[in-house]
Design an enzyme around this catalytic site. Structure first.
Site, PDB file in Angstrom:
ATOM      1  N   GLY A  37     -51.878 -37.803  31.939  1.00  0.00           N
ATOM      2  CA  GLY A  37     -52.960 -38.752  31.711  1.00  0.00           C
ATOM      3  C   GLY A  37     -52.623 -40.097  32.329  1.00  0.00           C
ATOM      4  O   GLY A  37     -51.634 -40.713  31.950  1.00  0.00           O
ATOM      5  N   SER A  38     -53.401 -40.570  33.279  1.00  0.00           N
ATOM      6  CA  SER A  38     -53.004 -41.756  34.027  1.00  0.00           C
ATOM      7  C   SER A  38     -54.135 -42.204  34.958  1.00  0.00           C
ATOM      8  O   SER A  38     -55.287 -41.906  34.708  1.00  0.00           O
ATOM      9  CB  SER A  38     -51.738 -41.453  34.823  1.00  0.00           C
ATOM     10  OG  SER A  38     -51.828 -40.164  35.397  1.00  0.00           O
TER      11      SER A  38
END
Length: 232
Positions: A189-190
């Protein structure tokens, strides 16, 4: 056929970076199931999610040097003029920055937005703020790749987020690279930022869903006819 071959060939293509994680989730499921049987099924669901997270599908990439292709699956979270991070060496003038935010359900294999030659790569330690925050571009742990293209140098920045703790980059300086080519991955997640020089016009809207290797984020000049797509 191994468990990983079965997952890769029958469920979803899985990148090799994900094999150790899928294995760890599966072994943990067996151990938990031995202690309390219902936990095995919970663990198995998490194992399948892990395989899904590391999926690596083929994409059809438009082949036109005037187009900027999305480097990530996710949501377009920012379109604005910003001064690029100093470590990129792109100067102090504002550039068009388009950001794509990836949640834990998006494919996290990153693809190159334009064809060119990699001039340098810079890894910067930092915080793990929510990657959707604007200041994450300057404060979070990140990996910047500068690419020399026919329209000038562009910056592609992999930014860690609240959950992400590992940025992977497979390319090297002086290496030629094609639009849509895989160059890295971020766990779990980024965000990806693309910094573009003068002449680039956005072709997406805030909140739009982007597909890595396929969605056109921006364009230099006008299209000159049909665009050919290449599988990658």
């Amino acid at each position: 056929m191994s468990l990983f071959d079965t997952i890769r060939n029958t469920i979803v293509p899985v990148h090799k970076e994900g094999y150790p994680f899928v294995a760890a989730f599966f072994v943990a499921s067996l151990v938990l199931g031995w202690l309390f049987k219902p936990l095995f099924w919970i663990g198995l669901i998490l194992t399948l999610w892990c395989a899904y997270f590391f999926r690596d599908p083929e994409r059809m990439t438009p082949q036109d040097d005037d187009l900027v292709i999305s480097p990530a699956d996710g949501r377009v979270s920012s379109i604005q003029k910003m001064v690029p991070p100093a470590e990129l060496g792109l100067g102090s003038d504002e550039m068009l920055r388009i950001s794509v935010f990836m949640n834990v359900f998006n494919c996290h294999v990153n693809r190159m937005p334009m064809r060119g030659r990699i001039t340098h790569i810079t890894y910067t330690e930092g915080s793990f703020l929510n990657a959707e925050l604007d200041k994450a571009s300057q404060e979070n742990e990140r990996n910047g790749v500068v690419v020399e293209t026919s329209h000038g140098d562009i910056g592609v920045v992999q930014i860690a987020g609240l959950v992400a703790r590992r940025i992977v980059c497979w390319v090297h300086p002086d290496e030629p690279i094609e639009a849509g080519e895989r160059f890295g991955l971020i766990r779990f997640g980024s965000r990806l930022d693309v910094f573009l020089p003068a002449g680039a016009q956005p072709r997406v809207s805030l909140g739009q869903t982007a597909i890595a290797g396929e969605t056109v984020l921006a364009e230099f000049g006008a299209l000159k006819g049909p665009v050919i797509a290449k599988r990658s």
